[in-house]
Motif scaffolding. Structure first.
Motif, PDB file in Angstrom:
ATOM      1  N   LYS A 131       2.287   1.969  -3.542  1.00  0.00           N
ATOM      2  CA  LYS A 131       1.268   2.556  -4.435  1.00  0.00           C
ATOM      3  C   LYS A 131       1.019   4.013  -4.080  1.00  0.00           C
ATOM      4  O   LYS A 131       0.945   4.885  -4.935  1.00  0.00           O
ATOM      5  CB  LYS A 131      -0.052   1.786  -4.306  1.00  0.00           C
ATOM      6  CG  LYS A 131      -0.156   0.566  -5.188  1.00  0.00           C
ATOM      7  CD  LYS A 131      -1.560   0.006  -5.153  1.00  0.00           C
ATOM      8  CE  LYS A 131      -2.504   0.591  -6.163  1.00  0.00           C
ATOM      9  NZ  LYS A 131      -2.203   0.254  -7.540  1.00  0.00           N
ATOM     10  N   ASN A 132       0.886   4.237  -2.780  1.00  0.00           N
ATOM     11  CA  ASN A 132       0.599   5.568  -2.263  1.00  0.00           C
ATOM     12  C   ASN A 132       1.737   6.524  -2.593  1.00  0.00           C
ATOM     13  O   ASN A 132       1.517   7.652  -3.047  1.00  0.00           O
ATOM     14  CB  ASN A 132       0.432   5.457  -0.739  1.00  0.00           C
ATOM     15  CG  ASN A 132      -0.457   6.536  -0.197  1.00  0.00           C
ATOM     16  OD1 ASN A 132      -0.893   7.414  -0.914  1.00  0.00           O
ATOM     17  ND2 ASN A 132      -0.727   6.448   1.092  1.00  0.00           N
ATOM     18  N   PHE A 173      -6.023   8.732  10.959  1.00  0.00           N
ATOM     19  CA  PHE A 173      -5.591   7.330  10.973  1.00  0.00           C
ATOM     20  C   PHE A 173      -4.081   7.273  11.016  1.00  0.00           C
ATOM     21  O   PHE A 173      -3.387   8.270  10.805  1.00  0.00           O
ATOM     22  CB  PHE A 173      -6.104   6.598   9.720  1.00  0.00           C
ATOM     23  CG  PHE A 173      -5.375   6.982   8.458  1.00  0.00           C
ATOM     24  CD1 PHE A 173      -5.617   8.187   7.840  1.00  0.00           C
ATOM     25  CD2 PHE A 173      -4.437   6.128   7.895  1.00  0.00           C
ATOM     26  CE1 PHE A 173      -4.951   8.550   6.686  1.00  0.00           C
ATOM     27  CE2 PHE A 173      -3.765   6.474   6.729  1.00  0.00           C
ATOM     28  CZ  PHE A 173      -4.022   7.690   6.121  1.00  0.00           C
ATOM     29  N   LEU A 206      -6.284   0.241   8.471  1.00  0.00           N
ATOM     30  CA  LEU A 206      -6.085  -0.469   7.207  1.00  0.00           C
ATOM     31  C   LEU A 206      -7.033   0.064   6.140  1.00  0.00           C
ATOM     32  O   LEU A 206      -6.639   0.312   4.995  1.00  0.00           O
ATOM     33  CB  LEU A 206      -6.344  -1.964   7.434  1.00  0.00           C
ATOM     34  CG  LEU A 206      -6.237  -2.876   6.225  1.00  0.00           C
ATOM     35  CD1 LEU A 206      -4.790  -3.120   5.884  1.00  0.00           C
ATOM     36  CD2 LEU A 206      -6.917  -4.219   6.505  1.00  0.00           C
ATOM     37  N   GLU A 262      -6.515   5.330   0.587  1.00  0.00           N
ATOM     38  CA  GLU A 262      -5.558   6.351   0.132  1.00  0.00           C
ATOM     39  C   GLU A 262      -4.654   5.799  -0.955  1.00  0.00           C
ATOM     40  O   GLU A 262      -4.250   6.523  -1.867  1.00  0.00           O
ATOM     41  CB  GLU A 262      -4.687   6.787   1.309  1.00  0.00           C
ATOM     42  CG  GLU A 262      -5.248   7.906   2.113  1.00  0.00           C
ATOM     43  CD  GLU A 262      -4.196   8.877   2.597  1.00  0.00           C
ATOM     44  OE1 GLU A 262      -3.017   8.460   2.741  1.00  0.00           O
ATOM     45  OE2 GLU A 262      -4.530  10.033   2.826  1.00  0.00           O
ATOM     46  N   SER A 263      -4.285   4.526  -0.816  1.00  0.00           N
ATOM     47  CA  SER A 263      -3.336   3.941  -1.765  1.00  0.00           C
ATOM     48  C   SER A 263      -4.008   3.554  -3.074  1.00  0.00           C
ATOM     49  O   SER A 263      -3.432   3.714  -4.144  1.00  0.00           O
ATOM     50  CB  SER A 263      -2.688   2.703  -1.147  1.00  0.00           C
ATOM     51  OG  SER A 263      -2.115   3.031   0.082  1.00  0.00           O
ATOM     52  N   TRP A 264      -5.226   3.017  -2.989  1.00  0.00           N
ATOM     53  CA  TRP A 264      -5.851   2.477  -4.188  1.00  0.00           C
ATOM     54  C   TRP A 264      -6.745   3.473  -4.907  1.00  0.00           C
ATOM     55  O   TRP A 264      -6.987   3.323  -6.091  1.00  0.00           O
ATOM     56  CB  TRP A 264      -6.626   1.193  -3.847  1.00  0.00           C
ATOM     57  CG  TRP A 264      -5.787  -0.025  -4.099  1.00  0.00           C
ATOM     58  CD1 TRP A 264      -5.716  -0.746  -5.257  1.00  0.00           C
ATOM     59  CD2 TRP A 264      -4.869  -0.626  -3.187  1.00  0.00           C
ATOM     60  NE1 TRP A 264      -4.811  -1.765  -5.123  1.00  0.00           N
ATOM     61  CE2 TRP A 264      -4.272  -1.726  -3.872  1.00  0.00           C
ATOM     62  CE3 TRP A 264      -4.470  -0.374  -1.875  1.00  0.00           C
ATOM     63  CZ2 TRP A 264      -3.321  -2.546  -3.275  1.00  0.00           C
ATOM     64  CZ3 TRP A 264      -3.525  -1.192  -1.298  1.00  0.00           C
ATOM     65  CH2 TRP A 264      -2.959  -2.252  -1.991  1.00  0.00           C
ATOM     66  N   VAL A 319      -8.569   2.995   5.821  1.00  0.00           N
ATOM     67  CA  VAL A 319      -8.251   4.333   5.318  1.00  0.00           C
ATOM     68  C   VAL A 319      -6.959   4.299   4.498  1.00  0.00           C
ATOM     69  O   VAL A 319      -6.864   4.921   3.431  1.00  0.00           O
ATOM     70  CB  VAL A 319      -8.125   5.335   6.489  1.00  0.00           C
ATOM     71  CG1 VAL A 319      -7.771   6.703   5.978  1.00  0.00           C
ATOM     72  CG2 VAL A 319      -9.413   5.398   7.274  1.00  0.00           C
ATOM     73  N   TYR A 320      -5.960   3.560   4.978  1.00  0.00           N
ATOM     74  CA  TYR A 320      -4.675   3.519   4.277  1.00  0.00           C
ATOM     75  C   TYR A 320      -4.830   2.887   2.897  1.00  0.00           C
ATOM     76  O   TYR A 320      -4.274   3.363   1.908  1.00  0.00           O
ATOM     77  CB  TYR A 320      -3.665   2.755   5.121  1.00  0.00           C
ATOM     78  CG  TYR A 320      -2.233   2.945   4.686  1.00  0.00           C
ATOM     79  CD1 TYR A 320      -1.335   1.877   4.713  1.00  0.00           C
ATOM     80  CD2 TYR A 320      -1.761   4.179   4.261  1.00  0.00           C
ATOM     81  CE1 TYR A 320      -0.024   2.040   4.325  1.00  0.00           C
ATOM     82  CE2 TYR A 320      -0.447   4.347   3.861  1.00  0.00           C
ATOM     83  CZ  TYR A 320       0.420   3.275   3.899  1.00  0.00           C
ATOM     84  OH  TYR A 320       1.721   3.437   3.510  1.00  0.00           O
ATOM     85  N   MET A 321      -5.634   1.819   2.831  1.00  0.00           N
ATOM     86  CA  MET A 321      -5.835   1.171   1.531  1.00  0.00           C
ATOM     87  C   MET A 321      -6.613   2.099   0.591  1.00  0.00           C
ATOM     88  O   MET A 321      -6.333   2.163  -0.601  1.00  0.00           O
ATOM     89  CB  MET A 321      -6.555  -0.155   1.713  1.00  0.00           C
ATOM     90  CG  MET A 321      -5.630  -1.233   2.229  1.00  0.00           C
ATOM     91  SD  MET A 321      -6.430  -2.802   2.469  1.00  0.00           S
ATOM     92  CE  MET A 321      -6.674  -3.345   0.821  1.00  0.00           C
ATOM     93  N   LEU A 329     -11.954  11.670   5.641  1.00  0.00           N
ATOM     94  CA  LEU A 329     -11.526  10.426   6.272  1.00  0.00           C
ATOM     95  C   LEU A 329     -11.201  10.693   7.730  1.00  0.00           C
ATOM     96  O   LEU A 329     -10.703  11.763   8.069  1.00  0.00           O
ATOM     97  CB  LEU A 329     -10.280   9.876   5.573  1.00  0.00           C
ATOM     98  CG  LEU A 329     -10.457   9.425   4.124  1.00  0.00           C
ATOM     99  CD1 LEU A 329      -9.098   9.094   3.523  1.00  0.00           C
ATOM    100  CD2 LEU A 329     -11.349   8.194   4.059  1.00  0.00           C
ATOM    101  N   LEU A 340      -0.030   2.147   7.839  1.00  0.00           N
ATOM    102  CA  LEU A 340       0.407   0.789   8.232  1.00  0.00           C
ATOM    103  C   LEU A 340       1.886   0.596   7.888  1.00  0.00           C
ATOM    104  O   LEU A 340       2.242  -0.220   7.038  1.00  0.00           O
ATOM    105  CB  LEU A 340      -0.445  -0.265   7.517  1.00  0.00           C
ATOM    106  CG  LEU A 340      -1.621  -0.805   8.314  1.00  0.00           C
ATOM    107  CD1 LEU A 340      -2.554   0.290   8.768  1.00  0.00           C
ATOM    108  CD2 LEU A 340      -2.368  -1.829   7.513  1.00  0.00           C
ATOM    109  N   ALA A 400       0.839  -1.208   0.000  1.00  0.00           N
ATOM    110  CA  ALA A 400       0.000   0.000   0.000  1.00  0.00           C
ATOM    111  C   ALA A 400       0.871   1.254   0.000  1.00  0.00           C
ATOM    112  O   ALA A 400       0.573   2.234  -0.694  1.00  0.00           O
ATOM    113  CB  ALA A 400      -0.931  -0.003   1.214  1.00  0.00           C
ATOM    114  N   ALA A 460     -12.980   3.518   1.673  1.00  0.00           N
ATOM    115  CA  ALA A 460     -12.528   3.253   3.056  1.00  0.00           C
ATOM    116  C   ALA A 460     -13.690   2.734   3.889  1.00  0.00           C
ATOM    117  O   ALA A 460     -13.521   1.799   4.688  1.00  0.00           O
ATOM    118  CB  ALA A 460     -11.969   4.536   3.678  1.00  0.00           C
TER     119      ALA A 460
END
Lengths: 465, 533
Positions: free
Chosen positions: A39-40, A123, B259, B265-267, B261-263, A120, A126, A36, B367
């Protein structure tokens, strides 16, 4: 004997269900988190590169049309997404990442809008730091909560101590084995994560990153030692494993959830600073005073012949107004820094907070990075102003009356963009990082020593029957 | 029989260390958290009062319409004491500009004084309930079956004519009776603290929402009771059961929210806001060049001097007076052209801004979808909807501010204010003078016209001191009264009614109920086959 106890405990731990579940959870989060991140990071770097290209383009256009506007226009420096953020992001999404400056001054900083999506919830990314501070801290408590109380309940502890084996050896053996078990998970996950980063080729894994990784492993070791000491202390205080579990969970909740998430309250109550609107009023009052006491003609309009004496008066007044405002603001900035630093001191009661601050030093991020940019930007501003004054001095058509808000009384000639100094962030040197880390290291070592000593003293009097 | 088993479980739990520690944990955490959030609410109210006073002042002390830009200030949501939602992420001030539709609120209260504090997160009442109640539910149910199996009492019970389902229901009821007083205590304690706070008052609708929040909390810990029960019925040993329960707890409560929120943001990529600003600036430059082109088509004024003139920082704000009649007319014509064009450009910018907002919303939806794995996240979403601190409430507010902007623009258009001199000057048109008249009076007759003035200035190194020789009373804009704005539409703030956002809540509540029923069904099936020896 110590080695025997360590090996025995390690075998118990490594074959236990808790190790298998936590190992699986760790590895999955390490892998998912790293993928992740890549990608980010890719997306963020594309956006940042686009932003930076446009920034330089606008700088070029201004430089090649009017040097005074180049100097006087207020610009924003936004720090780039850090390549080693897979180790720790240091909450940089939420940090002030936008620094406003011109050649005349560094005006302030703010939390830019580009960091996170406001829709959002807040957070944590990870990354390795999250896995260690949430998952591994929990895991090490699960390995240690019943290390003494559990063996007392089964009767094994009485049998062990009925031999000629010092209590210190038993305690140390259990303590070290818990640390080793957790470190095995951490090292395995980190190696896997590094392999993913290297094979992806999206982020450079340099020698500096390797040193940062080793530094991070060192602070994981210290952090895990601290949490293991706390877990063992719970196990020694309570004589039943279910009570020691509850105690460990309480400690974990307080350190992971409560202390870090109530820091703002302490900041505003105990280390309060003046409100921003009070500072605004002070600036206005000082400004009005300066304007009232300025020589006649200082407030004339800016249009007209550049060498008009009124323009010199206005330039001097404007410079005084800027300096007066920035003197008040700079004092307020120092108050802000002090407020943050003192709040962090209070939150050091939590090993998780301590670990986070140590991370900043190791990876060169967070507040350590912020302070470096703030300091370097001031140095750059002085250099940039000197550059502009040199260009201006060479222009015979300029009266050389420096006005931070106008271009009337200084050179309007173009300057080649290649000559213009552009601020680029320099990463923290290892010496700078160590100076930031030093005090936190001392606190962490003291913490471990204090908790383990307390555990040891409690264990000496522990009734094993 | 169910009631007897429930009573037995309740009494056993009541004297256990876990109940005492759990109760003490709540006794410490809840008042502390609520006090922190009440304090935060008080700070936000203070900031709100300051912002509101500033907004009212800027509305009152305006001499020309180009400086009239209302500001909407939203009061802090009282129920944010219970659940902050996204209220901590968004600001509370919305300035109404002609050149741009409101995209985000500004002025985030928490970082008004020190932006560095933004790196500290905070926790609210719902957060504590989500963490502590789920933990307590698991702590009380992880050994529902395994402890009695290890002690041997389960087989003794089942050797009688006691059906398994009665034992299971009795245990569930017993745990419920144990945790219910703790939850009730948390809510009553929070209510007492809020009632004692002098600056907070809740309406009937808000109290209604708190009651709904209480029931949502009961539903939430019910899910975890059944999770603990299911795990206990699948395993033979209490220690294994607690380990598995705790890992589920950490996974659902701490890992999944981050997880998700992070996913997302990434995807789900989102354009950078700063890059969006560059594109909007390009549109702004296009607008400016159109205005510059238009000015070239207008008749040049007799004298290019802006006598008293202050351009505002943004959105075409400008106040002037004392200039020649043809100069003022030039500005009036320019604004008659530019302001409607500015509004059109705002619509063009809005297309890009809306696309940006939509991408933020898509990321949020993604998310949210992933976070539905976790009951604690479903509970937080329900709580945010009930407390009007969710994204939907914020979007409703922003839509209202955009509608208000449309009302404001209609007001300006209907009164033909863009074509009026009052848009840029408070000076009455009947007092306008030609350049020669102004020069003659201001120079005390020394220069009779513009030609003589220019000759004088050339002879004196460009100085225009002579123009200040004689003042003309009533030509500086500060000498004029402020505008009477009593007929300008005003934004009326209304709290959300009790039914706002409840549709979304029902869907999520129904999901939690279904999950609970499903988990209980699985627990029941597992317990039917449970080896009690």
């Amino acid at each position: 004997m110590l080695k025997t106890i360590i090996i025995k405990e390690l075998q118990n731990n490594l074959y236990s269900l808790r190790f298998h579940i936590s190992f699986l959870l760790c590895i999955v989060i390490f892998v998912v988190g790293t993928i992740a991140f890549l990608k980010n990071q890719d997306a963020k770097m594309q956006e940042y590169s686009k932003y930076r290209a446009e920034f330089k383009n606008q700088l070029r256009q201004t430089a090649e049309s009017n040097a005074s506007r180049l100097a006087a226009n207020e610009r924003a420096f936004i720090w780039r997404p850090r390549a080693n953020a897979f180790i720790s992001d240091c909450k940089e999404n939420y940090f002030p990442n936008r620094f406003n400056y011109s050649a005349y001054n560094v005006f302030g900083f703010e939390v830019g809008r580009g960091g996170t999506n406001p829709f959002l919830n807040t957070f944590q990314e990870l990354n390795w730091s999250f896995i260690v501070s949430v998952v591994l801290s929990f895991t090490v408590l699960l390995f240690t909560f019943d290390t003494i109380s559990g063996e007392k309940e089964t009767g094994a502890l009485a049998l062990v101590l009925s031999n000629s084996i010092p209590r210190a050896t038993v305690l140390l053996g259990k303590y070290i084995s818990a640390i080793i078990t957790t470190m095995v998970m951490a090292v395995f996950g980190i190696v896997l994560s590094i392999l993913i980063v290297i094979f992806s080729r999206k982020v450079d894994f340099t020698f500096t990153t390797l040193i940062e990784t080793l530094g991070f492993l060192l602070i994981i070791f210290l952090f895990v030692s601290c949490m293991a000491a706390i877990g063992t202390l719970s196990s020694v205080i309570a004589h039943k494993s279910n009570i020691s579990l509850l105690l460990s969970l309480t400690f974990w909740l307080v350190f992971v959830v409560i202390v870090p998430n109530t820091a703002i309250f302490w900041a505003n109550k105990v280390f309060s600073i003046e409100h921003a609107d009070t500072i605004g009023r002070k600036i206005n009052t000082a400004d009005q005073e300066l304007r009232r006491n300025a020589p006649a003609g200082s407030d004339t309009s800016s249009s007209g012949f550049p060498f008009l004496p009124e323009h010199k008066l206005r330039a001097e007044l404007t410079m005084k107004r800027m300096n007066s405002e920035m003197a008040i603001r700079n004092s307020y900035f120092q108050d802000m820094f002090r407020q943050l630093e003192r709040t962090r001191l209070v939150s050091l009661i939590s090993p998780i907070a301590l670990f986070d601050y140590m991370n900043e030093a190791v990876v060169g991020g967070g507040y350590a990075r912020f302070k470096k940019i703030w300091t370097d930007l001031h140095g750059y501003q002085v250099q940039f102003l000197q550059f502009f004054k040199t260009i201006d001095a060479a222009d015979p058509d300029s009266p050389h009356w420096y006005n931070p808000w106008e271009d009337l009384s200084t050179t309007k000639k173009a300057v080649a963009f290649e000559q213009v100094p552009v601020f680029e962030e320099k990463p923290l040197s290892f010496a700078e990082r160590f100076s930031f880390l030093r005090n936190y290291l001392v606190v962490m070592i003291f913490y471990i020593a204090a908790v383990f000593s307390l555990t040891f003293v409690s264990f000496l009097g522990y009734d094993v029957r | 029989m169910i009631w007897k088993i429930a009573r037995k479980e309740f009494l056993l739990n009541l004297v256990s260390a876990r109940f005492i520690i759990g109760f003490l944990l709540c006794l410490f955490l809840i008042p502390f958290t609520v006090t922190v959030n009440i304090d935060d609410y008080d700070s936000r109210m203070r900031v709100y009062r300051v912002d509101k006073a500033n907004a009212e002042n800027s509305f009152k002390y305006v001499r020309v319409y180009s400086y009239l830009r209302p500001e909407v200030v939203k009061p802090p949501e009282p129920l944010s004491i219970f659940c902050q939602g996204i209220s901590g992420n968004v600001g509370s001030r919305v300035k109404i500009w002609l050149g741009e539709k409101p995209l985000f609120a500004t002025g985030k209260a928490a970082i008004r004084d020190n932006p560095l504090l933004n790196s500290f997160f905070s926790i609210d009442f719902v957060g504590i309930i989500a963490i502590v109640m789920s933990l307590l539910a698991l702590i009380f149910t992880y050994d529902a079956c395994t402890r009695e199996k290890e002690e041997g009492t389960l087989k003794l019970q089942l050797s009688n004519s006691l059906s398994r389902h009665k034992i299971l229901l009795g245990k569930v009821l017993g745990v419920y009776l144990t945790i219910l007083p703790i939850v009730l205590f948390c809510y009553i304690l929070s209510t007492i603290l809020i009632l004692h706070s002098p600056n907070i008052s809740f309406s009937a609708g808000e109290w209604g929402r708190i009651i709904l929040l209480f029931f949502a909390s009961l539903l939430y810990f019910t899910v975890f009771i059944f999770i603990g029960l299911l795990i206990s019925t699948r395993l033979k040993s209490s220690i294994t059961s607690i380990i598995v329960c705790l890992f589920f707890w950490v996974f659902f409560v701490f890992i999944v929210p981050n997880l998700a929120v992070y996913m997302a943001e990434s995807w789900k990529k989102v354009q950078s806001y700063d890059n969006l600003q560059y594109v909007l600036q390009d549109l702004g430059k296009e607008f400016n060049s159109k205005c510059d082109e238009y000015v070239k088509t207008l008749e040049a004024p007799d004298w290019g001097m802006n006598m008293f003139h202050e351009p505002g920082r943004r959105d075409g704000a400008r106040i002037m007076s004392g200039s020649s009649k043809s100069m003022l007319e030039l500005w009036r014509k320019l604004y008659e052209f530019s302001e409607p064009l500015r509004i059109d450009y705002a619509d063009k910018k809005w297309n890009l801004q809306k696309a940006y907002l939509d991408s933020l919303d898509q990321q949020r939806n993604f998310a949210e979808m992933i976070s539905l794995i976790s009951p604690s996240e479903v509970f937080r979403l329900i709580s945010a909807s009930l407390c009007c601190t969710d994204v939907a409430s914020h979007c409703r507010f922003m839509d209202r501010t955009r509608r208000y902007r449309d009302e404001f623009i209609d007001f300006l258009r209907d009164r033909k204010i863009f074509s009026s001199f009052l848009y840029i000057t408070p000076q009455p048109p009947e007092t306008f003078m030609t350049a020669d008249e102004i020069i003659r009076i201001r120079t005390g007759g020394e220069c009779k016209n513009l030609k003589e003035l220019n000759e004088w200035m050339d002879a004196h190194d460009g100085s225009w001191k002579i123009i200040r020789k004689v003042q003309i009373p009533g030509t500086h804009y500060n000498e004029y009264p402020f505008l009477n704005l009593s007929d300008v539409p005003v934004f009326r703030w209304q709290s959300e009614n009790i039914f706002a956002g409840l549709k979304q809540v029902f869907i999520k509540v129904a999901a939690l109920i279904l999950i609970s029923i499903f988990l209980f069904y699985l627990s029941f099936l597992s317990f039917l086959r449970y080896d009690v020896r």
